[in-house]
Design an enzyme around this catalytic site. Structure first.
Site: not given
Length: 393
Positions: A207, A332, A242, A281, A277-278, A376, A92, A275
């Site tokens: 995640h 990452d 994100h 967390h 990156m990578g 809400r 499929r 910062k």
């Protein structure tokens, strides 16, 4: 008016014109940090042991022993498929890979400088606009399959379009990972590359209640359709806080250029309190359990694609960060250079993330719809109290 009542009203009036004190304000959880908003049977993150499971199975075991198709089935159905179920599922998926002429025309009309995530978001919206089916549970499973199958085609078409190359049609005789790589590059690459790519897809698939997944569940909670929920998730993933970290990792490595520059580059960044990156967390405090699997995949790709320079930069940055800050890599960090060595454009890294995470998003969308409650939350007002509109303004 005099007496105790007047005095009480005077105090009340005075308080109404001032902001509430810290003691009077509710316990506000900025970013919903630490707030448990619902239950889920899809995945479990355990920060104390830095572990991640999909439907009870450790993700590193799934990456080592399963195909992406098997993991998609697991996320959607709750159990790994039998051989017969996998054969039908794969049949499929392969039958759903092609896009029609109207989609090809839409993609061709998008500006060359259009962000790749905007391309993906627009394509999903278009799929929703042309889908005549209802939004019941059975139909949503079929829609999830369609998105999983067609997203690689869309991402490959867009990447080749930016390179001035014509699209390559899906190959129904190839598995999910092989087909995508063939549509991107016109050939099925080395086994090490195919395996590493498939493992990355499994590791990124799900995640928990991250920002994009929660966005999808919020949209679903309003009883909107599955395409709207996925579109909302894509919008959330596009945000710099994100998605996009693996892209930033590779840009940083290219800026460093030579392993000999890595230590001083990092020290200068840390001195400016920037910062890196990578690394780090929000959930994992002592290391990301997905990293060892992806690091080994990066090493295999580096061996067949002459990637020693990036492996050396990886090693220096990881060691220096651990020594200077105690902060460890997240998924990452190895994925960025792995994708780069595979031949993908850096701008396509996050759309590839969407190809993987569509399985987790749609699993959460279907779970939310099954036991729905409108999401809400409340807010604590901190502006002016009620005021009288002046006679003239």
């Amino acid at each position: 008016m005099t007496g105790p009542l007047a005095a009480a009203r005077s105090v009340a009036a005075t308080k109404s014109m001032t902001a509430p004190t810290v003691d009077e304000r509710p316990d506000i959880k900025k970013g919903l940090a630490g707030v448990v908003v619902d239950t889920t049977a899809i995945s479990k993150v355990v920060p104390q042991t830095n572990s991640l499971t999909y439907r009870g199975y450790p993700v590193q075991d799934l990456a080592a022993r399963c195909s992406f198709e098997q993991v998609a089935f697991l996320l959607w159905r709750g159990e790994l498929p039998t051989d017969a179920e996998l054969a039908l599922f794969s049949q499929r998926e392969r039958a759903s890979r092609r896009v029609d002429r109207s989609m090809l025309s839409l993609l061709a009309k998008l500006p060359d400088n259009c962000h790749p995530m905007d391309v993906v978001r627009t394509a999903i919206s278009y799929l929703g606009a042309e889908d005549p089916d209802e939004d019941d549970a059975a139909a949503n499973r079929a829609k999830a399959m369609r998105m999983m199958a067609v997203l690689p085609t869309i991402v490959a078409i867009d990447m080749r379009r930016r390179r001035g190359l014509p699209p390559i049609a899906p190959h129904s005789g190839l598995g999910y990972a092989q087909n995508f790589l063939h549509m991107c590059f016109g050939e099925v690459p080395e086994t090490a590359v195919v395996s590493a790519f498939e493992q990355s897809m499994i590791l990124y698939a799900e995640h928990g209640f991250n920002a994009s997944t929660f966005a999808a569940r919020v949209v679903t909670s309003t009883q909107s359709d599955i395409y709207s929920a996925v579109t909302g998730a894509i919008g959330a993933l596009k945000g710099r806080l994100h998605g996009g970290a693996n892209e930033a990792v590779m840009h940083d490595m290219i800026e460093i250029g030579d392993p000999a520059n890595a230590r001083e580059w990092l020290r200068a960044k840390l001195a400016r309190k920037e910062k890196i990156m990578g690394f780090g967390h929000r959930v994992y405090r002592h290391g990301d359990s997905r990293v060892p699997t992806m690091k080994r995949a990066l090493e295999r790709v580096g061996t067949v694609r002459d990637g020693q320079r990036w492996l050396d930069i990886y090693q220096v940055l990881a060691a220096e960060m651990a020594s200077a800050t105690g902060i460890l890599p997240n998924l990452d960090f190895p994925t960025g250079p792995a994708y780069y060595l595979m031949g993908f454009d850096i701008a396509s890294f996050t759309p590839i993330f969407v190809m993987s995470r569509i399985t987790g998003w749609t699993a959460h969308i279907m779970e939310q719809a099954t036991a729905n409650a409108l999401i809400r939350p409340l807010s604590a007002y901190c502006g002016h109290e009620q005021r009288v509109l002046p006679g003239t303004f």
